[in-house]
Design a protein around this motif. Structure first.
Motif, PDB file in Angstrom:
ATOM      1  N   VAL A 193     -12.284   7.002  -1.105  1.00  0.00           N
ATOM      2  CA  VAL A 193     -12.113   8.290  -1.791  1.00  0.00           C
ATOM      3  C   VAL A 193     -10.767   8.914  -1.426  1.00  0.00           C
ATOM      4  CG1 VAL A 193     -13.006  10.644  -1.994  1.00  0.00           C
ATOM      5  CG2 VAL A 193     -14.590   8.712  -1.994  1.00  0.00           C
ATOM      6  N   VAL A 194     -10.422   8.924  -0.134  1.00  0.00           N
ATOM      7  CA  VAL A 194      -9.147   9.498   0.309  1.00  0.00           C
ATOM      8  C   VAL A 194      -7.973   8.733  -0.295  1.00  0.00           C
ATOM      9  CG1 VAL A 194      -7.657   9.928   2.312  1.00  0.00           C
ATOM     10  CG2 VAL A 194     -10.112  10.444   2.426  1.00  0.00           C
ATOM     11  N   LEU A 195      -8.069   7.412  -0.349  1.00  0.00           N
ATOM     12  CA  LEU A 195      -6.989   6.599  -0.917  1.00  0.00           C
ATOM     13  C   LEU A 195      -6.781   6.933  -2.388  1.00  0.00           C
ATOM     14  CD1 LEU A 195      -4.951   4.264  -0.794  1.00  0.00           C
ATOM     15  CD2 LEU A 195      -6.847   2.696  -1.243  1.00  0.00           C
ATOM     16  N   ILE A 196      -7.854   7.013  -3.147  1.00  0.00           N
ATOM     17  CA  ILE A 196      -7.737   7.268  -4.583  1.00  0.00           C
ATOM     18  C   ILE A 196      -7.174   8.664  -4.851  1.00  0.00           C
ATOM     19  CG2 ILE A 196      -9.057   7.597  -6.714  1.00  0.00           C
ATOM     20  CD1 ILE A 196     -10.959   5.406  -5.726  1.00  0.00           C
ATOM     21  N   LEU A 197      -7.659   9.654  -4.100  1.00  0.00           N
ATOM     22  CA  LEU A 197      -7.276  11.039  -4.379  1.00  0.00           C
ATOM     23  C   LEU A 197      -6.021  11.495  -3.640  1.00  0.00           C
ATOM     24  CD1 LEU A 197     -10.795  12.765  -4.325  1.00  0.00           C
ATOM     25  CD2 LEU A 197      -9.536  11.853  -6.287  1.00  0.00           C
ATOM     26  N   GLY A 198      -5.727  10.880  -2.485  1.00  0.00           N
ATOM     27  CA  GLY A 198      -4.675  11.424  -1.636  1.00  0.00           C
ATOM     28  C   GLY A 198      -3.381  10.647  -1.550  1.00  0.00           C
ATOM     29  N   VAL A 199      -3.347   9.419  -2.061  1.00  0.00           N
ATOM     30  CA  VAL A 199      -2.140   8.591  -1.956  1.00  0.00           C
ATOM     31  C   VAL A 199      -1.570   8.353  -3.346  1.00  0.00           C
ATOM     32  CG1 VAL A 199      -1.231   6.320  -1.280  1.00  0.00           C
ATOM     33  CG2 VAL A 199      -2.939   7.465   0.148  1.00  0.00           C
ATOM     34  N   ARG A 200      -0.270   8.590  -3.482  1.00  0.00           N
ATOM     35  CA  ARG A 200       0.411   8.378  -4.758  1.00  0.00           C
ATOM     36  C   ARG A 200       1.322   7.162  -4.665  1.00  0.00           C
ATOM     37  NH1 ARG A 200       3.327  13.857  -6.302  1.00  0.00           N
ATOM     38  NH2 ARG A 200       3.834  12.567  -8.126  1.00  0.00           N
ATOM     39  N   GLU A 201       1.441   6.455  -5.782  1.00  0.00           N
ATOM     40  CA  GLU A 201       2.406   5.344  -5.859  1.00  0.00           C
ATOM     41  C   GLU A 201       3.797   5.891  -5.576  1.00  0.00           C
ATOM     42  OE1 GLU A 201       2.863   1.182  -6.691  1.00  0.00           O
ATOM     43  OE2 GLU A 201       1.029   2.325  -6.980  1.00  0.00           O
ATOM     44  N   PRO A 202       4.627   5.197  -4.762  1.00  0.00           N
ATOM     45  CA  PRO A 202       5.986   5.685  -4.480  1.00  0.00           C
ATOM     46  C   PRO A 202       6.760   5.977  -5.758  1.00  0.00           C
ATOM     47  CG  PRO A 202       5.468   3.832  -3.071  1.00  0.00           C
ATOM     48  CD  PRO A 202       4.327   3.951  -4.052  1.00  0.00           C
ATOM     49  N   GLU A 203       7.365   7.164  -5.820  1.00  0.00           N
ATOM     50  CA  GLU A 203       8.088   7.569  -7.018  1.00  0.00           C
ATOM     51  C   GLU A 203       9.251   6.635  -7.288  1.00  0.00           C
ATOM     52  OE1 GLU A 203       9.303  11.583  -6.872  1.00  0.00           O
ATOM     53  OE2 GLU A 203       7.286  12.375  -6.507  1.00  0.00           O
ATOM     54  N   GLY A 204       9.366   6.246  -8.535  1.00  0.00           N
ATOM     55  CA  GLY A 204      10.481   5.411  -8.966  1.00  0.00           C
ATOM     56  C   GLY A 204      10.302   3.939  -8.720  1.00  0.00           C
ATOM     57  N   GLU A 205       9.230   3.534  -8.017  1.00  0.00           N
ATOM     58  CA  GLU A 205       9.057   2.119  -7.706  1.00  0.00           C
ATOM     59  C   GLU A 205       8.850   1.282  -8.955  1.00  0.00           C
ATOM     60  OE1 GLU A 205       8.858   0.166  -4.577  1.00  0.00           O
ATOM     61  OE2 GLU A 205      10.250   1.805  -4.386  1.00  0.00           O
ATOM     62  N   ARG A 206       8.152   1.848  -9.945  1.00  0.00           N
ATOM     63  CA  ARG A 206       7.869   1.059 -11.142  1.00  0.00           C
ATOM     64  C   ARG A 206       9.043   1.052 -12.107  1.00  0.00           C
ATOM     65  NH1 ARG A 206       2.480   3.966 -12.832  1.00  0.00           N
ATOM     66  NH2 ARG A 206       3.420   5.572 -11.539  1.00  0.00           N
ATOM     67  N   ASP A 207       9.868   2.098 -12.042  1.00  0.00           N
ATOM     68  CA  ASP A 207      10.931   2.234 -13.041  1.00  0.00           C
ATOM     69  C   ASP A 207      12.284   1.729 -12.565  1.00  0.00           C
ATOM     70  OD1 ASP A 207       9.064   3.512 -14.679  1.00  0.00           O
ATOM     71  OD2 ASP A 207       9.482   5.459 -13.758  1.00  0.00           O
ATOM     72  N   VAL A 208      12.429   1.552 -11.227  1.00  0.00           N
ATOM     73  CA  VAL A 208      13.728   1.145 -10.720  1.00  0.00           C
ATOM     74  C   VAL A 208      14.112  -0.227 -11.275  1.00  0.00           C
ATOM     75  CG1 VAL A 208      12.814   0.023  -8.637  1.00  0.00           C
ATOM     76  CG2 VAL A 208      15.121   0.965  -8.627  1.00  0.00           C
ATOM     77  N   LYS A 209      15.390  -0.375 -11.581  1.00  0.00           N
ATOM     78  CA  LYS A 209      15.889  -1.624 -12.143  1.00  0.00           C
ATOM     79  C   LYS A 209      16.116  -2.638 -11.032  1.00  0.00           C
ATOM     80  CE  LYS A 209      17.410  -4.119 -15.606  1.00  0.00           C
ATOM     81  NZ  LYS A 209      16.494  -4.555 -16.662  1.00  0.00           N
ATOM     82  N   ARG A 210      15.373  -3.720 -11.058  1.00  0.00           N
ATOM     83  CA  ARG A 210      15.516  -4.776 -10.061  1.00  0.00           C
ATOM     84  C   ARG A 210      15.660  -6.107 -10.778  1.00  0.00           C
ATOM     85  NH1 ARG A 210      10.385  -3.437  -6.165  1.00  0.00           N
ATOM     86  NH2 ARG A 210      11.127  -1.506  -5.240  1.00  0.00           N
ATOM     87  N   PRO A 211      16.179  -7.115 -10.080  1.00  0.00           N
ATOM     88  CA  PRO A 211      16.188  -8.447 -10.681  1.00  0.00           C
ATOM     89  C   PRO A 211      14.757  -8.906 -10.947  1.00  0.00           C
ATOM     90  CG  PRO A 211      17.580  -8.347  -8.707  1.00  0.00           C
ATOM     91  CD  PRO A 211      16.813  -7.069  -8.754  1.00  0.00           C
ATOM     92  N   ASP A 212      14.591  -9.730 -11.968  1.00  0.00           N
ATOM     93  CA  ASP A 212      13.271 -10.259 -12.285  1.00  0.00           C
ATOM     94  C   ASP A 212      12.732 -11.048 -11.086  1.00  0.00           C
ATOM     95  OD1 ASP A 212      13.348  -9.182 -14.808  1.00  0.00           O
ATOM     96  OD2 ASP A 212      14.137 -11.015 -15.752  1.00  0.00           O
TER      97      ASP A 212
END
Length: 403
Positions: A193-212
Motif C-alpha cells: 500500500v505504501v509503495l503504490i501510494l507513496g512512491v513516484r516514478e523518477p521524473e523524466g526517466e521515461r521521457d529522457v532521450k537515451r540510446p536504444d
C-alpha cells in the motif's frame, strides 16, 4: 578582512537532502522486512523441529531461495532498463512477497514451504533491482552513499522490529508458529500500500532521450562495475545465511521462543551503523570501510564457532551486525557510482545474479559442513574465506576503489 586581491570567496555548497522517494522506499523495505523476519527467524526451527529437515537441506533451501531471487533480479534489472519503468516491477515484486505470506501458515509439508519460499524470493528478486535503480536515479552523486545507507538502515529497523514481534507473539500464542506466520501477513500488505501510494516514478526517466537499449548491453558493463561484482562474490562466499546463526543459538542455550532475540541484536547493530557508514563512505571512500567490515565478520565467525553460552553467542551476533552495517550499503553505492544511467538496472541485476550463485554455493557447503563435521566447522571455514576476501581488498583497493 578579506584580501581584495584574492577576489570573492565562493560560498560552500550545502549538501543536498536525501530525497523523499528514498525515505518512502526505506519505509516500504521496513514493513516488508518486519514480515520477512517474523517468518525467517522461526522457519529454521519449524523445518528442523516440526518437519525433521536436516541442516544440509536447510542450507540448500536457503541458498536456492537466494539463487532464485538473484536470477530474477537480473531479469528484472534488464527489463527495467529496457522499459525505463521501475515502479511497476517493484509493485509486482512486493505484491508477490505479500501473497507468499498466505502460504507459510498453511504449509504442512516441505514442498509447500519450498513453494512459499520460491514465491517470496521471486518477489524479492523482481523488486530489489528496480528499487535500487530508483534510489540511484533520484539521488545526487554526492550523497549516494548516505541514501543507500539510509534505505538499508530503515530496512534493518524492520529486521529489529520483526524478531521482537515474533518473540512476543510466540510467548503470547504458546509457541504456535503457524499463528505467528498469519500475523506476518499484515506488514507485508501495508508495504504494498505504501509503495503504490507513496512512491513516484523518477521524473523524466521515461521521457529522457537515451540510446536504444539492447540486451547485449546488459553484459557490457565497465571494468569498475565488474571489480565491485568480483569483490562482492568473494564476500558472499565468506558470509552464509543467518539461518545457521539461528540454529547455533539453540546450542548456546536459547529456548525456541527466544531465538529471534539474536536477530533483534544483530539488526539493531546493523541498522545503527549502515547510515553513518554510508555518509562516511561519501567522504573517505569505500575500500577501507569494507576491510573493516570483513574484520568484524572474521571475528563473528571465530566467536560463533566456539559459542557455548548465550553471552558469547550474542557477542558473535553483534560482530555479524557490524559487518552487515559496514558492507551492505557500500556495495550498492559502489555499483551505482560505477554504472552509466542507462544500465543501472542491468548492473544491479548482474551484481545480484553473481552474488546469488555465491550464496547458493556457500549455504549448501555450510549445511554439508554442519551435518558432516559439526556446527563449528561452517564458521571456521567462513573465517578462512573472510581472510581470503580481506586479502583481495588489500591488494585491489588502491587500483579499483576510491580510498
Amino acid at each position: 578582512m578579506q584580501n581584495a586581491s584574492q577576489g570573492p570567496v565562493a560560498p560552500s555548497r550545502p549538501r543536498p537532502a536525501i530525497p523523499a522517494t528514498v525515505w518512502m522506499l526505506g519505509f516500504v523495505s521496513l514493513l516488508m522486512d518486519v514480515s520477512s523476519e517474523m517468518i525467517n527467524n522461526l522457519l529454521p526451527l519449524y523445518l528442523a523441529g516440526g518437519l525433521g529437515v536436516s541442516a544440509l537441506a536447510i542450507g540448500f533451501i536457503e541458498g536456492l531461495s537466494v539463487a532464485i531471487a538473484t536470477v530474477t533480479k537480473f531479469l528484472s534489472g534488464v527489463l527495467s532498463d529496457w522499459s525505463r519503468r521501475a515502479k511497476p516491477l517493484a509493485v509486482l515484486g512486493y505484491g508477490l512477497g505479500a501473497l507468499s505470506r498466505l502460504i507459510f501458515p498453511m504449509a504442512v509439508t516441505l514442498d509447500q514451504i519450498v513453494l512459499a519460499k520460491a514465491m517470496d524470493r521471486v518477489g524479492k528478486g523482481i523488486r530489489g533491482t528496480p528499487r535500487d535503480a530508483i534510489v540511484a536515479a533520484v539521488t545526487p552523486p554526492e550523497i549516494r552513499g548516505a541514501s543507500f545507507g539510509l534505505r538499508k538502515s530503515l530496512d534493518t529497523v524492520g529486521g529489529f522490529v520483526g524478531p521482537l514481534i515474533a518473540v512476543g507473539a510466540m510467548l503470547l500464542l504458546a509457541g504456535d508458529i503457524a499463528r505467528v506466520f498469519w500475523i506476518a501477513t499484515i506488514p507485508a500488505v501495508l508495504a504494498v500500500v505504501v509503495l503504490i501510494l507513496g512512491v513516484r516514478e523518477p521524473e523524466g526517466e521515461r521521457d529522457v532521450k537515451r540510446p536504444d537499449f539492447r540486451l547485449a548491453d546488459a553484459f557490457r558493463l565497465n571494468r569498475a562495475v565488474w571489480a565491485v561484482i568480483a569483490l562482492a562474490l568473494v564476500i558472499m562466499l565468506a558470509r552464509f545465511s543467518e539461518a545457521f546463526v539461528l540454529l547455533k543459538s539453540l546450542e548456546a542455550g536459547f529456548s525456541p521462543a527466544w531465538v529471534p532475540l539474536s536477530m533483534v541484536v544483530m539488526h539493531a547493530v546493523y541498522g545503527l551503523t549502515a547510515w553513518p557508514v554510508g555518509v562516511m563512505s561519501d567522504r573517505i571512500g569505500s575500500g577501507g570501510l569494507l576491510l573493516v567490515s570483513l574484520g568484524f565478520l572474521l571475528g563473528a565467525h571465530l566467536v560463533l564457532a566456539f559459542a557455548g553460552t548465550v553471552w558469547i553467542f550474542l557477542l558473535g551476533t553483534v560482530l555479524w551486525g557490524l559487518h552487515m552495517g559496514f558492507s551492505q550499503g557500500l556495495l550498492g553505492a559502489m555499483i551505482a557510482g560505477a554504472t552509466p544511467d542507462a544500465l543501472k538496472g542491468s548492473a544491479f541485476g548482474t551484481f545480484n545474479l553473481v552474488t546469488g550463485v555465491a550464496v547458493l554455493i556457500g549455504n549448501t557447503a555450510a549445511g554439508w559442513l554442519w551435518q558432516s563435521a559439526g556446527s563449528a566447522m561452517p564458521f571456521l571455514v567462513g573465517a578462512g574465506s573472510t581472510l581470503a576476501a580481506m586479502t583481495c581488498i588489500a591488494i585491489g583497493r588502491h587500483r579499483f576503489f576510491r580510498t
